[in-house]
Design an enzyme around this catalytic site. Structure first.
Site, PDB file in Angstrom:
ATOM      1  N   ASP A  46       0.834  -1.192   0.000  1.00 35.64           N
ATOM      2  CA  ASP A  46       0.000   0.000   0.000  1.00 35.64           C
ATOM      3  C   ASP A  46       0.879   1.257   0.000  1.00 35.64           C
ATOM      4  O   ASP A  46       1.712   1.420  -0.892  1.00 35.64           O
ATOM      5  CB  ASP A  46      -0.960  -0.063   1.209  1.00 35.64           C
ATOM      6  CG  ASP A  46      -1.989   1.040   1.235  1.00 35.64           C
ATOM      7  OD1 ASP A  46      -2.944   0.969   0.445  1.00 35.64           O
ATOM      8  OD2 ASP A  46      -1.833   1.974   2.042  1.00 35.64           O
ATOM      9  N   HIS A  89      -6.993  -6.784   0.263  1.00 34.44           N
ATOM     10  CA  HIS A  89      -5.935  -5.783   0.119  1.00 34.44           C
ATOM     11  C   HIS A  89      -4.624  -6.139   0.819  1.00 34.44           C
ATOM     12  O   HIS A  89      -3.583  -5.576   0.482  1.00 34.44           O
ATOM     13  CB  HIS A  89      -6.463  -4.455   0.676  1.00 34.44           C
ATOM     14  CG  HIS A  89      -5.520  -3.320   0.567  1.00 34.44           C
ATOM     15  ND1 HIS A  89      -4.930  -2.924  -0.616  1.00 34.44           N
ATOM     16  CD2 HIS A  89      -5.054  -2.452   1.525  1.00 34.44           C
ATOM     17  CE1 HIS A  89      -4.156  -1.877  -0.405  1.00 34.44           C
ATOM     18  NE2 HIS A  89      -4.212  -1.576   0.878  1.00 34.44           N
TER      19      HIS A  89
END
Length: 294
Positions: A109, A275
Site C-alpha cells: 500500500d 488488500h
C-alpha cells in the site's frame, strides 16, 4: 512509547533519519530486508511473516514517518514533508544507519509507493523490490472513474484541505479505522483484535491522522509532479507484484501490465484475498516472497 503487541523475536529500536526519528522492529540475521507498511497499518502488519523471514534475513520493519510510533513532522509547503521522495529518503537513511547500503525492500500500500520512489531515486540501494496490492499512483489517478472513486473514496476525502478530514475522522477514529480495514480485507479475522488495538492506539493520535492526510495530499500533488518528471525512467531492480484477486486493484487493473510500463523486470500474481496478502494469505505470501528474494 512501547506497543502492547510486538512481533515475536523482534526488538524495537528508534533510528534517526536525519532529524526524523523512525521506529523500527529488528530481527534475524542475513542479507538485509526492509519492510514498509501501508495505511492505516504500522509495522505490525508484517507480524505473520516477519519471524519466518528473519530465519534467512536481517529484517527491518519500519514505521513510515507520520505513522505508528515514528516522528510526525509537519508537511510544510506543498506537502513536501510527506512526498514519497522524502519518505523514501528516510528509509534509505535508516538502512544506512544500520550498516546496510544495499538491500531488498517489500512495500504494501503506501509503503509500496514509498518503495517505488526509492527504486527510482536510489537505484544503487534497492537490490530487489516487492510491491503488494498497488498499481502506480499516476496510473490509478489517470484512470479514475466512478467505480474507483467509490471503492477508494479516501483517496479523495483525505486530500481535502486541513482540517476537514482530520476533524471528521477525529469524531470517531475507531469507527473509521474499523470500517476502512474491514472494507478492504476479504478474509474476516485476518487482522487480530490485538493488532487492531495497536493500529487504533496510533490512529487516536491527532498528529498521526494529520500526517496520514498529508501523505495522501502529497500523493495527489507533489508526488504526481515527481512522477511526471521521471516518466521516462524505468525501475531496473527485479520487481515482484502481488495483489488480492478479490480487491479493488485486482479487479480494476491489469496489475502486471501497469508495472511493466514502469519497470524492466516484472513478475507476480494474484492471491485469493483482499488488500493485505501478508495478513490474509501469509503462508502463500511468504512462499512467493522467499522464492523471489532467493
Amino acid at each position: 512509547m512501547l506497543p502492547v503487541c510486538q512481533i515475536p523475536g523482534f526488538q524495537l529500536r528508534d533510528v534517526m533519519a536525519g532529524e526524523v526519528r523512525i521506529r523500527t522492529a529488528l530481527g534475524g540475521k542475513g542479507p538485509p530486508l526492509l519492510l514498509l507498511h501501508g495505511h492505516p497499518q504500522t509495522h505490525l502488519t508484517w507480524g505473520k511473516i516477519a519471524p519466518a523471514l528473519a530465519e534467512r534475513f536481517t529484517v527491518v520493519a519500519a514505521d513510515l514517518r507520520g505513522y505508528g510510533d515514528s516522528a510526525k513532522p509537519e508537511g510544510g509547503a506543498g506537502h513536501v514533508g510527506y512526498s514519497k521522495r522524502t519518505m523514501a529518503r528516510d528509509q534509505v537513511e535508516v538502512m544506512r544507519a544500520l550498516g546496510f547500503e544495499r538491500f531488498a525492500v517489500v512495500g504494501h500500500d503506501r509503503g509500496g509507493r514509498v518503495a517505488h520512489r526509492m527504486a527510482l531515486d536510489h537505484p544503487q540501494a534497492v537490490e530487489r523490490l516487492a510491491l503488494f496490492d498497488i498499481a502506480p499512483t499516476v496510473t490509478m489517478y489517470a484512470r479514475t472513474n466512478q467505480e474507483f472513486a467509490t471503492r477508494y473514496f479516501w483517496w479523495f476525502f483525505l486530500i481535502q484541505p486541513e482540517p476537514l478530514p482530520e476533524r471528521m475522522i477525529g469524531a470517531d477514529p475507531e469507527f473509521f479505522l474499523r470500517q476502512h480495514i474491514e472494507g478492504q480485507i476479504k478474509i474476516p479475522g485476518s487482522t487480530s483484535e490485538a493488532v487492531f488495538a495497536e493500529y487504533l492506539r496510533c490512529y487516536r493520535d491527532p498528529a498521526t491522522r494529520h500526517a496520514i492526510c498529508e501523505d495522501y495530499r502529497a500523493a495527489a500533488t507533489i508526488d504526481l509532479e515527481h512522477d511526471a518528471a521521471d516518466a521516462g525512467t524505468r525501475i531496473t531492480a527485479p520487481l515482484l507484484a502481488l495483489w488480492g484477486g478479490r480487491g479493488t486493484v485486482g479487479k480494476l487493473y491489469d496489475v502486471l501490465e501497469t508495472w511493466r510500463e514502469k519497470a524492466t523486470d516484472v513478475r507476480g500474481e494474484a492471491l485469493d484475498c483482499g488488500h493485505s496478502p501478508q495478513e490474509e494469505r501469509p503462508e502463500e505470501t511468504l512462499r512467493l516472497l522467499l522464492d523471489f528474494l532467493g
